[in-house]
Design a protein around this motif. Structure first.
Motif, short mmCIF file in Angstrom:
data_model
loop_
_atom_site.label_atom_id
_atom_site.label_comp_id
_atom_site.label_asym_id
_atom_site.label_seq_id
_atom_site.Cartn_x
_atom_site.Cartn_y
_atom_site.Cartn_z
N UNK A 92 3.00 29.06 34.95
CA UNK A 92 4.00 28.44 35.82
C UNK A 92 4.05 29.12 37.18
N UNK A 93 3.96 30.43 37.19
CA UNK A 93 3.98 31.17 38.46
C UNK A 93 2.72 30.88 39.26
N UNK A 94 1.57 30.91 38.61
CA UNK A 94 0.30 30.69 39.30
C UNK A 94 0.22 29.29 39.91
N UNK A 95 0.83 28.31 39.25
CA UNK A 95 0.76 26.93 39.75
C UNK A 95 1.44 26.77 41.11
N UNK A 96 2.47 27.55 41.36
CA UNK A 96 3.16 27.46 42.65
C UNK A 96 2.23 27.89 43.77
N UNK A 136 2.53 46.89 43.33
CA UNK A 136 3.22 46.26 42.21
C UNK A 136 2.63 46.53 40.83
N UNK A 137 1.48 47.19 40.72
CA UNK A 137 0.84 47.28 39.40
C UNK A 137 1.69 48.02 38.37
N UNK A 138 2.50 48.96 38.83
CA UNK A 138 3.30 49.75 37.88
C UNK A 138 4.41 48.92 37.24
N UNK A 139 4.71 47.73 37.81
CA UNK A 139 5.74 46.87 37.23
C UNK A 139 5.16 45.84 36.26
N UNK A 140 3.87 45.86 36.05
CA UNK A 140 3.29 45.01 35.03
C UNK A 140 2.64 43.73 35.56
N UNK A 141 2.06 42.98 34.64
CA UNK A 141 1.27 41.81 34.99
C UNK A 141 2.11 40.72 35.65
N UNK A 142 3.27 40.42 35.10
CA UNK A 142 4.07 39.31 35.61
C UNK A 142 4.47 39.53 37.07
N UNK A 143 4.92 40.73 37.39
CA UNK A 143 5.32 41.04 38.77
C UNK A 143 4.13 40.91 39.73
N UNK A 144 2.97 41.38 39.30
CA UNK A 144 1.78 41.27 40.14
C UNK A 144 1.40 39.82 40.37
N UNK A 145 1.53 38.99 39.36
CA UNK A 145 1.19 37.58 39.48
C UNK A 145 2.17 36.87 40.42
N UNK A 146 3.46 37.23 40.36
CA UNK A 146 4.44 36.64 41.28
C UNK A 146 4.08 36.97 42.73
N UNK A 147 3.81 38.24 42.99
CA UNK A 147 3.47 38.66 44.35
C UNK A 147 2.18 38.00 44.82
N UNK A 148 1.23 37.87 43.93
CA UNK A 148 -0.06 37.25 44.24
C UNK A 148 0.14 35.77 44.61
N UNK A 149 0.97 35.07 43.86
CA UNK A 149 1.20 33.65 44.11
C UNK A 149 1.95 33.42 45.42
N UNK A 150 2.94 34.25 45.69
CA UNK A 150 3.68 34.12 46.95
C UNK A 150 2.76 34.34 48.14
N UNK A 151 1.90 35.34 48.04
CA UNK A 151 0.97 35.61 49.14
C UNK A 151 -0.01 34.45 49.35
N UNK A 152 -0.43 33.80 48.27
CA UNK A 152 -1.32 32.63 48.39
C UNK A 152 -0.65 31.49 49.14
#
Length: 483
Positions: A328-332, A374-390
């Motif tokens: 769901x996060x990646x789709x955004x 963000x890596x120290x906060x885990x996969x989900x947080x990294x994916x959120x930041x990655x999607x926002x930057x995209x």
């Protein structure tokens, strides 16, 4: 000439849509059956080495397909030189990666990577042999033949993968599926083009194209790293099953935005290269491509996010439930990815591969910064930041390329925001209207139908020109086929 180009573009878009639509449907079906049979660890193992295969593929392609597209008088001599250069590069890279396989296994703590990577890397020299027939069909907008070739390759390779998965070959089924797909696609494309390499070889055309191509090469490598960097980092920091979970989510996200990206990519550069002498016309064509992309991208990607839960549970079972929030996060962020392709093709068609390179460098630096922070906060947080930057990086592409055709930021926003808002509103309304439905199959079917009807109805009420043109083209084609 203008009318002829318009007809070729419409035909190209139609067959690109058929090609990518059929490809994604088949990928969907094969992906469902394979995911039900295989484990997260199986997907994780193939995901780890995918980045190396993709980077090597970029190196052996070296951007020459784009260079040939920009060369309006490309001859057999040019195609032949590129073929032999690609082939030699492909076999050299395979030999290098073959020797490096033990190091990959050691770095990722996965001994099985030695054998499976050596086999999977065979895709590199095989794909090198098929670059020229693929480029020939692409440059000449023969998207119908590309559609047929990809369809046949997908059916055969998918059947091989399924047979092996159901006979407990685990990750080997995925590896064989990848290699056989490229092999069959090559054979089909040679059949359609009837193009064959010749001897002796004159490498002088390589020198004339190299300055342009090397920038495209560097950019393609950076883009590949950017798109796969999370998988690479996850494989080093987290268990291989976590890599498989992320890979499963990213696979469905990629399938969604690739449907639009590939549709546009197969026609964008040849068409833009044909009109870049007339900047006013180029702007009209480019903006129309942006609107068509927005028309498809936002409902598909936001729709996938809306139905992600029931889709994953129904198709690949609850064992993949952990991938739902990631999907769901990646789709955004994925809904903005197809626009990158248009801007990239705009830069390349104007001979500005340096812009392509600069944007890719900036993006990879941003992605690395995200990982560090963000890596120290885990996969989900990294994916959120990655999607926002995209999503936000689209404006960086616009900043670098808007002067090439004169498109302004307000024009970009006026072209994409109506479709984004209508799609978002349609999905929110769909979610609210259907949230009381409990059976998952009924929920999935209802949401797809309701969301589609709301989106199309809203566009009709607002008199969206792009919808009317698409419907008119389909009706005209139906009438021609009927008569």
């Amino acid at each position: 000439m203008g009318e002829t180009l318009k007809e070729k573009t419409s035909k190209g878009l139609f067959w690109s849509s058929v090609n990518n639509g059929t490809t994604q449907v088949l990928n969907l079906l094969f992906g469902i059956f394979l995911a039900r049979r295989l484990t997260a660890a199986d997907y994780g193992i193939l995901a780890v080495i995918a980045v190396f295969t993709l980077i090597a593929g970029c190196i052996q392609a070296a951007g020459f397909s784009q260079a040939l597209a920009n060369k309006k008088d490309a001859s057999h001599r040019d195609y032949n030189a590129v073929f032999w250069f690609n082939t030699l590069a492909g076999f050299f890279l395979y030999a290098l990666l073959f020797c490096c396989a033990p190091l990959l296994a050691l770095f990722f703590h996965q001994p099985v990577l030695v054998d499976v990577s050596r086999f999977t890397f065979l895709a590199i020299p095989i794909s090198a042999l098929g670059i020229i027939p693929n480029a020939y069909l692409w440059i000449h907008l023969r998207t119908k033949e590309l559609a047929v070739a990809n369809f046949v390759a997908l059916v055969i390779s998918g059947s091989i993968g399924l047979w092996m998965a159901y006979h407990d070959y685990a990750y080997w089924s995925l590896a064989c599926q990848q290699v056989s797909y490229i092999l069959v696609a090559d054979v089909m494309k040679y059949y359609f083009t009837r193009w064959y390499p010749t001897l002796p070889v004159d490498f002088r055309p390589i020198r004339s194209m190299f300055r342009f191509s090397v920038k495209v090469l560097a950019t393609n490598i950076l883009t590949t790293v950017n798109q796969n960097v999370l998988t690479f980092i996850f494989a080093r920091l987290f268990p291989i099953t976590a890599v498989g979970i992320y890979n499963q989510a990213n696979k469905w996200n990629t399938m969604g935005h690739t449907l639009i990206t590939n549709t546009m990519n197969q026609v964008a550069q040849p068409v833009l290269a044909a009109v870049n002498d007339d900047k006013e016309r180029e702007l009209r064509v480019f903006r129309k491509m942006i609107r068509f992309t927005a028309f498809l991208a936002f409902p598909i990607m936001l729709g996938l996010a809306t139905v992600a839960h029931e889709f994953i549970i129904l198709t690949i079972t609850e064992k993949w439930a952990a991938s739902i929030p990631l999907l769901q996060i990646l789709c955004v962020g994925g809904s903005f990815m197809p626009f990158y392709t248009l801007y990239q093709n705009m830069a390349i068609s104007n001979g500005r591969s340096d812009i392509y390179l600069h944007c890719s460098v900036i993006q990879i630096l941003i992605q690395l910064a995200i990982i560090v922070v963000f890596y120290r906060w885990g996969i989900t947080t990294m994916v959120i930041a990655y999607s926002v930057s995209n999503a936000l990086f689209l404006f960086v592409w616009h900043l670098f390329t808007h002067e090439l055709c004169g498109i302004r930021l307000r024009q970009l926003l006026s072209d994409i925001m109506p479709f984004a808002l209508i799609a978002l509103t349609s999905m929110v309304a769909t979610y609210c209207l259907t949230m009381q439905i409990k059976p998952l199959l009924a929920l999935l079917a209802t949401r797809v139908v309701v969301a589609g009807c709301l989106y199309v109805a809203a566009l009709k009420l607002l008199h969206a020109e792009i919808l009317d043109e698409c419907l008119q083209y389909v009706m005209d084609k139906y009438k021609r086929n009927k008569h």
